[in-house]
Design an enzyme around this catalytic site. Structure first.
Site, PDB file in Angstrom:
ATOM      1  N   HIS A 204       1.065  -1.452   0.112  1.00 23.06           N
ATOM      2  CA  HIS A 204       0.050  -0.074  -0.120  1.00 23.06           C
ATOM      3  C   HIS A 204       0.922   1.322   0.015  1.00 23.06           C
ATOM      4  CE1 HIS A 204      -2.162   3.110   2.151  1.00 23.06           C
ATOM      5  NE2 HIS A 204      -3.156   2.839   1.481  1.00 23.06           N
TER       6      HIS A 204
ATOM      7  N   HIS B 120       1.370  10.911  -1.776  1.00 25.22           N
ATOM      8  CA  HIS B 120      -0.093  11.064  -0.868  1.00 25.22           C
ATOM      9  C   HIS B 120      -0.748  12.205  -0.879  1.00 25.22           C
ATOM     10  CE1 HIS B 120      -1.885   8.827   2.508  1.00 25.22           C
ATOM     11  NE2 HIS B 120      -2.614   8.578   1.602  1.00 25.22           N
TER      12      HIS B 120
END
Length: 574
Positions: free
Chosen positions: A123, A169
């Site tokens: 992830h 992110h």
């Protein structure tokens, strides 16, 4: 236990070893006496030991001779007739000849559809640390691929100039890395561990122009390595064997980005609250949707609007509008569905059997909840026991759930693909496995922890005071279906660099196919917080019976050079 300062030094199995003059584990001494004569274990004795204690029914005298020859090569003073007790213990502690897992290599059937396998999945692979302020880099991508990870996640965003693509992110303070660098790192390292396929999941936050740019970038970078299916949705996924040395792109078709937030997601946000990151991303998605909606209103044929980008997608992803029932509808074509760990936890309470049926043909990806800003992880077993193929964990963190993931994917030669047990695959009797009500006990596993060594030699890496021997104890735990979960531990041995426990524990296993054994060495601390001394996780399905050397790893999963436990595994049917 007395510990004398006088050592014998020798070369054995390409390592230095220091032999102490304290007594070895009593159980080992008794076994040696049973399989030796006049304190010498001959080749005939060793052959019988391999069969009767180590459970190596196919062992031949040539096998015993090979072990003896390897030992004799490094020990000039080794008696030519056989092993004495010290050398026998050194052989047992040699992980290159006596490791805990069967040396089977890739032995699962690799010709089934991708949906029949668990895939080693990461992830936010590009992050170097926490989820909120760390750097994005190619280094963790390269590290993951070299470890055998097979699913890499990249979050695609426009850069500050809006004319190029970067990986970061979104909605956080993480610093970006250029997409082209990530793609090059993947190309150069995709098959460094083995030739089985690598899947790249794009979390896409781009407009049409940048999507076209990504399409060109990916096509040029990967060339013939890129697997294409002519942008057609598949009725069944291809197999890992047929996809060797191929890179697959998995993301949502472009049109689906324009209506990103489903009713289930809105309900989930209202129920649980959204993180700042999720709110920022949703705002961006709405702006992006408003911009591109005009394009789709002019021409509803997305094949004409997004042809280059759509042609990249070989594993179609998406979350239909509506509730969990709509998400789990099994259609004629296969796809990938993503659920957060919280969504999965809620869904299995009422839809466990439906999820397992869905994963018999389709792919399910599970990802950490947004509040895991420290890159912590959730228990991967819930996803695996319900057939989820892509249980995505934060590789930047370190704790027992990541260790369990690493242990699971040591199976099948460490190739990153583990075939699901038959009870999670399509069956003619239409019976569906229920993890909450597993079958009766199938196996009993007896684990005897004899001794440990190597901390004094690896003290710089294990952070113990060289002049103050630790008080070690060992946790022995099972990760698996709820009925198989268990944890036990040895007593603490005070002030000893080479502790001897000689303690046994027995575990009953209802679903050994999914169980992972976790061993963790710790130092007892009067404050109540033990100090870490090493860990490893082992797939129980591939454990070798017998007395085995078990190397320990640091918190990140890197193997220590010298630290190991001597452990006996005895598996028997119920």
């Amino acid at each position: 236990m007395a510990y004398k300062e006088r050592f014998k030094v020798c070369f054995c199995f390409n390592r230095f070893y220091r032999f102490r003059e304290t007594e070895p584990p009593e159980s080992i001494r008794i076994l040696f006496q049973q399989y030796s004569e006049n304190d010498i274990m001959t080749i005939d004795h060793l052959h019988r030991f391999l069969i009767e204690v180590q459970g190596e029914q196919n062992a031949s005298k040539d096998s015993a001779q090979a072990i003896f020859n390897s030992s004799h090569k490094h020990l000039k003073f080794l008696p030519r007739k056989g092993f004495n007790l010290d050398i026998f213990i050194r052989y047992l502690l040699s992980d290159d000849q006596n490791g805990p897992l069967r040396p089977l290599g890739v032995h699962h059937d690799m010709s089934a559809p991708l949906a029949h396998y668990f895939l080693y999945t990461s992830h936010n692979t590009y992050l170097t640390g926490n989820q909120i302020s760390s750097n994005s880099s190619i280094a963790p991508i390269i590290d993951a691929l070299k470890r055998g990870v097979k699913v890499i996640e990249l979050d695609l965003w426009p850069n500050s100039k809006k004319d190029d693509v970067e990986v970061r992110h979104g909605g956080t303070l993480t610093r970006p890395v250029e997409l082209i660098k990530c793609l090059r790192a993947i190309k150069d390292n995709a098959f460094s561990a083995n030739e089985y396929p690598v899947v790249i999941t794009f979390e896409d936050h781009l407009n049409q122009t940048l999507q076209a740019k990504v399409a060109k970038m990916v096509t040029i970078m990967f060339g013939e390595l890129l697997y294409r299916n002519d942008a057609k949705k598949l009725e069944v996924f291809p197999s890992p064997e047929s996809l060797k040395r191929k890179i697959l792109i998995s993301t949502k078709p472009p049109k689906e980005y324009l209506d990103e937030e489903s009713s289930m997601e809105r309900e989930d946000s209202q129920r649980q609250g959204s993180s700042d990151e999720e709110q920022t991303q949703n705002t961006y998605k709405k702006k992006l949707g408003a911009t591109n909606k005009v394009l789709l209103d002019e021409d509803e044929d997305e094949d004409q609007i997004f042809p280059e980008y759509k042609s990249l997608i070989s594993i179609h992803a998406g979350k239909p509008k509506g509730g969990i029932d709509d998400c789990l509808i099994d259609t004629n074509t296969v796809r990938r569905l993503s659920l957060s760990e919280q969504e999965l936890e809620n869904a299995v309470k009422t839809h466990g059997a439906t999820i397992i049926r869905f994963t018999q043909r389709n792919l399910l990806r599970v990802y950490p909840k947004g509040m895991r800003l420290d890159s912590s992880n959730y228990d991967p077993m819930l996803g695996w026991t319900h057939g989820a193929q892509m249980v995505a964990l934060n590789m930047q963190g370190h704790a027992k759930f990541l260790w369990i993931m690493q242990g699971m994917f040591r199976a099948n030669g460490g190739c990153g693909y583990v075939k699901k047990p038959d009870f999670l695959l399509p069956a003619g009797n239409h019976m569906v496995f229920n993890p909450s009500a597993p079958p009766p006990v199938k196996k009993f596993l007896r684990v005897t922890v004899y001794m440990g060594e190597g901390w004094a030699r690896d003290f710089r890496h294990t952070h113990f005071d060289r002049f103050s021997p630790p008080d070690f104890f060992v946790k022995v735990a099972i990760a698996g279906v709820p009925a198989d979960e268990a944890r036990k531990q040895t007593k603490a041995i005070e002030d000893d660099w080479l502790p001897v426990w000689d303690e046994s524990f027995e575990f009953s296993l209802r679903v050994p196919e999914l169980a992972v054994l976790r061993l963790e060495a710790l130092e007892y601390d009067t404050t109540g917080v033990p100090d870490f001394g090493g860990q490893t996780c082992l797939p129980i399905s591939e454990l070798r019976n017998g007395i085995r050397a078990v190397p320990l790893n640091d918190k990140k999963g890197n193997q220590y050079k010298y630290v190991r436990l001597l452990v006996r595994f005895e598996m028997r049917s119920a």
